[in-house]
Motif scaffolding. Structure first.
Motif, mmCIF file in Angstrom:
data_model
loop_
_atom_site.group_PDB
_atom_site.id
_atom_site.type_symbol
_atom_site.label_atom_id
_atom_site.label_comp_id
_atom_site.label_asym_id
_atom_site.label_seq_id
_atom_site.Cartn_x
_atom_site.Cartn_y
_atom_site.Cartn_z
ATOM 1 N N ARG A 4 0.651 -1.638 -0.210
ATOM 2 C CA ARG A 4 0.240 -0.160 -0.316
ATOM 3 C C ARG A 4 0.815 1.457 0.001
ATOM 4 O O ARG A 4 0.341 1.884 -0.041
ATOM 5 N N GLN B 69 -8.304 5.582 -6.258
ATOM 6 C CA GLN B 69 -8.702 5.317 -5.162
ATOM 7 C C GLN B 69 -7.862 6.628 -4.076
ATOM 8 O O GLN B 69 -7.261 7.618 -4.722
ATOM 9 N N SER C 202 -1.651 4.438 -0.452
ATOM 10 C CA SER C 202 -3.512 4.243 -0.683
ATOM 11 C C SER C 202 -4.093 3.340 -0.512
ATOM 12 O O SER C 202 -5.047 2.976 -0.795
ATOM 13 N N ASP D 53 -8.958 4.791 1.652
ATOM 14 C CA ASP D 53 -9.713 4.379 1.511
ATOM 15 C C ASP D 53 -10.608 3.169 2.104
ATOM 16 O O ASP D 53 -11.581 3.008 2.375
ATOM 17 N N GLU D 54 -9.641 2.094 2.444
ATOM 18 C CA GLU D 54 -10.207 0.705 2.885
ATOM 19 C C GLU D 54 -10.290 1.201 4.889
ATOM 20 O O GLU D 54 -11.270 0.366 5.095
#
Length: 533
Positions: free
Chosen positions: A99, A191, A215, A218-219
Motif C-alpha cells: 500500500r 483510490q 493508498s 479508502d480501506e
C-alpha cells in the motif's frame, strides 16, 4: 336532580410544563435515544478519521525524508547528478509494503524507478492455504462493500484525472524547486491516496524528485464506515423497541379506554371497570379515573332522574286522587256545608298541585342553570348581607319574624367560587324554612364564620331559628325529596318538600356540605360549609 359525582383524583406532582408530564418525558427520551447514539458514533468516527489522515500524512513525510536521505547518500554523484541504477537498487532494498508506493523522477520529469515494479520477492511458504471464507467473513465482506457504497453516495468525489492532472504537477514542481509538498488526491483507479513529494539533493542541488504515496486510506475509511453500522443497528433497534413500548404503554391503553367507552355508550356495559388502568400513576391513569368518574356521575344522574320522575309521579298522584274523590263525592252530596268543605279540599289540592309544579320547575331550571353558568369568585360576607337585607323590609303577614346577619369573621375577606343564583337559593330556602317554623315576633339569625378542614379554609354559613327544633331521628330525613313534617295548624299545600333537598344538591355541586342540628337553647340550626379560595 343527579347526586354528587365521585371525587376526581388530583396529583400534587402535576406540572404545567411539557416535560412535567411523565408520558411526554418518555416520548422525548425514546425518540432522542436513537439519534443520540448515531450522533455520538458519527462524532467519534469523524474525529478518528481526521486524526488518522493527519497521522498518515506525518508518517509518510517521515518515511519520505528517510528515503530522500538514503538516496542523497547512495544514488548521487559529485557532478552533481542522479545515479539512476543506484537509485533503483536503493529503492528495491527498501522492500516497501503493497500500500506504499515510491517513485523517483529526474528534475525534468523522467521516471527513474517505481517500487511497484522493483519488488518481485514472494514468500510462498509464508502464505496460508486457501480456504472458503466462512459465513461470518462473507457477511462482513458484503456488509463492508454495502456500507462503502451507501456512504459513497453521500460523499461524491471529483474526477480522478482532474485531480491527478492538477495536484501531481503542483507537487512535482514544488519538489523540483527544492520544497516539500503533500496533499490528498485520487489515483487513476479512483483510490484515495496521500502523496508526499521531496527533493533528492546533492548538497543544495536538486538531482531528483521522490514521490511517496499511501493508498490504503479508502480501506481504512471504509472499515470505519462499517464500524458505524453497529451504531446504526443499535439506533434502529432502540427506535423499534421504544416504538413497541410506546404502543404498549400508550396506544393499547387508549384503545382499551375507547372500547370501554363505546361499550357503555351502546349499553353493552353499565359501567367502565378498568382497575389496571386506574392504578397507573401517569396521565393515562388520570384519564381512566376521569372517564370512570364521569361514567359513574352520568349513571347516577340517570338513576336520580328516574327516581325523581317516580317521586314526582307519586307526589302528583296524591292530590289528583284527592281531587277526583272530592269531585265524585260532591256530585252526590246534598248538604251545603259538606259541599263547601269538599270545595275547600279541592281548592287546597289545586294549590298543592300548583306549589308542586312550581317547585319541580324551579328545581329542573336550577339543575340546568348550574350546568351552564360559569363559576365566579364571590365575597360571601357581602353576598349573604345583601340577601338578608331583602328580608329586613318584609312584613311577614303580621308575624314580624326578624332576620339578622352576624359576621364573625373578624374582618377577614372570604371568597368562594360558585354561582350567585344557586347560592342565593340556598340561603333563601334555609331562611324561608326557618321563618316558617319561627313563632310570631321571632328571630332568624344568619351567621358567617371562618372554619378549617385540615389544610382547607371553609366559609361557614349558619342559619338558626327559635322554633320547635327537629326530631333527632329526622335530622337526615328532612333532606329527602318531597319530605315534609310541619306542626299542626300549618297551612296545607304551602310546602312541597323540595327546599332542603335543593339546598343539599347545590352545596354538593359547590364542593360543600350542609347538615342540620338542634340548638341547645331550642330551635334548629342549619350549617353550610363552602371551600374558600
Amino acid at each position: 336532580m343527579a347526586g354528587t359525582s365521585p371525587p376526581r383524583r388530583t396529583n400534587g406532582r402535576r406540572s404545567a410544563s411539557i416535560l412535567g408530564s411523565r408520558i411526554a418525558r418518555l416520548i422525548f427520551a425514546s425518540n432522542l435515544a436513537g439519534l443520540a447514539i448515531l450522533i455520538a458514533g458519527a462524532m467519534v468516527l469523524n474525529e478518528m478519521r481526521a486524526g488518522f489522515v493527519a497521522s498518515k500524512k506525518q508518517d509518510l513525510i517521515a518515511q519520505a525524508q528517510v528515503f530522500s536521505s538514503l538516496l542523497s547518500d547512495a544514488a548521487t554523484t559529485p557532478e552533481p547528478s542522479l545515479n539512476q541504477e543506484a537509485a533503483r537498487e536503493t529503492l528495491a532494498r527498501l522492500n516497501l509494503p503493497d500500500r506504499i508506493r515510491a517513485r523517483i523522477f529526474t528534475p525534468s520529469g523522467e521516471m527513474v524507478a517505481d517500487s511497484y515494479f522493483l519488488s518481485d520477492a514472494v514468500d510462498v511458504s509464508a502464505l496460508p492455504p486457501l480456504r472458503e471464507p466462512d459465513w461470518f467473513a462473507r457477511m462482513g465482506r458484503d456488509l463492508s462493500e454495502w456500507a462503502g457504497e451507501v456512504f459513497d453516495v453521500f460523499s461524491p468525489r471529483r474526477s480522478a484525472e482532474a485531480l491527478r492532472a492538477q495536484t501531481f504537477e503542483e507537487e512535482f514542481r514544488s519538489a523540483a524547486r527544492g520544497d516539500a509538498a503533500s496533499s490528498q488526491r485520487f489515483s487513476d483507479r479512483g483510490q484515495r491516496v496521500i502523496s508526499v513529494a521531496l527533493p533528492v539533493q546533492r548538497v543544495s542541488a536538486v538531482v531528483g524528485v521522490l514521490i511517496v504515496e499511501g493508498s490504503d486510506i479508502d480501506e481504512i475509511i471504509r472499515a470505519e464506515r462499517v464500524a458505524l453500522v453497529p451504531f446504526i443497528g443499535v439506533a434502529v433497534l432502540t427506535a423499534f423497541v421504544t416504538s413497541i413500548l410506546l404502543t404498549l404503554v400508550i396506544a393499547r391503553p387508549m384503545r382499551r379506554l375507547s372500547v370501554a367507552a363505546d361499550r357503555v355508550r351502546s349499553g353493552a356495559s353499565a359501567r367502565m371497570d378498568l382497575p389496571q388502568l386506574t392504578k397507573r400513576t401517569d396521565e393515562i391513569g388520570d384519564l381512566a379515573v376521569s372517564l370512570q368518574s364521569m361514567t359513574e356521575a352520568l349513571i347516577e344522574r340517570i338513576e336520580a332522574n328516574e327516581q325523581f320522575a317516580a317521586d314526582v309521579a307519586h307526589e302528583l298522584k296524591n292530590p289528583l286522587t284527592s281531587i277526583r274523590s272530592a269531585v265524585e263525592t260532591l256530585e252526590r252530596v246534598k248538604d251545603p256545608d259538606a259541599a263547601a268543605r269538599l270545595r275547600q279540599v279541592i281548592a287546597s289540592d289545586v294549590k298543592r298541585l300548583d306549589r308542586l309544579i312550581t317547585d319541580i320547575s324551579n328545581a329542573s331550571r336550577l339543575e340546568a342553570e348550574m350546568s351552564r353558568l360559569p363559576t365566579e369568585a364571590i365575597d360571601i360576607a357581602r353576598f349573604a348581607r345583601d340577601i338578608v337585607h331583602t328580608y329586613e323590609v318584609l312584613e311577614d303577614g303580621g308575624q314580624g319574624v326578624q332576620v339578622a346577619f352576624v359576621d364573625d369573621t373578624l374582618g377577614a375577606r372570604l371568597l368562594v367560587r360558585g354561582r350567585e343564583g344557586p347560592l342565593g337559593q340556598v340561603l333563601r330556602n334555609l331562611i324561608d324554612n326557618a321563618r316558617s317554623f319561627s313563632p310570631a315576633s321571632g328571630r332568624v339569625e344568619v351567621r358567617l364564620e371562618q372554619a378549617a378542614d385540615g389544610p382547607r379554609t371553609l366559609a361557614r354559613l349558619i342559619v338558626e331559628d327559635f322554633g320547635p327544633g327537629i326530631p333527632e331521628d329526622k335530622l337526615e330525613t328532612i333532606f329527602n325529596r318531597f319530605y315534609t313534617d310541619r306542626p299542626k295548624g300549618t297551612a296545607f299545600g304551602n310546602n312541597s318538600g323540595l327546599g332542603l333537598s335543593i339546598v343539599r344538591q347545590i352545596a354538593a355541586t359547590h364542593r360543600g356540605s350542609v347538615h342540620a342540628t338542634n340548638r341547645p337553647e331550642g330551635g334548629a340550626r342549619f350549617t353550610v360549609d363552602l371551600p374558600a379560595i
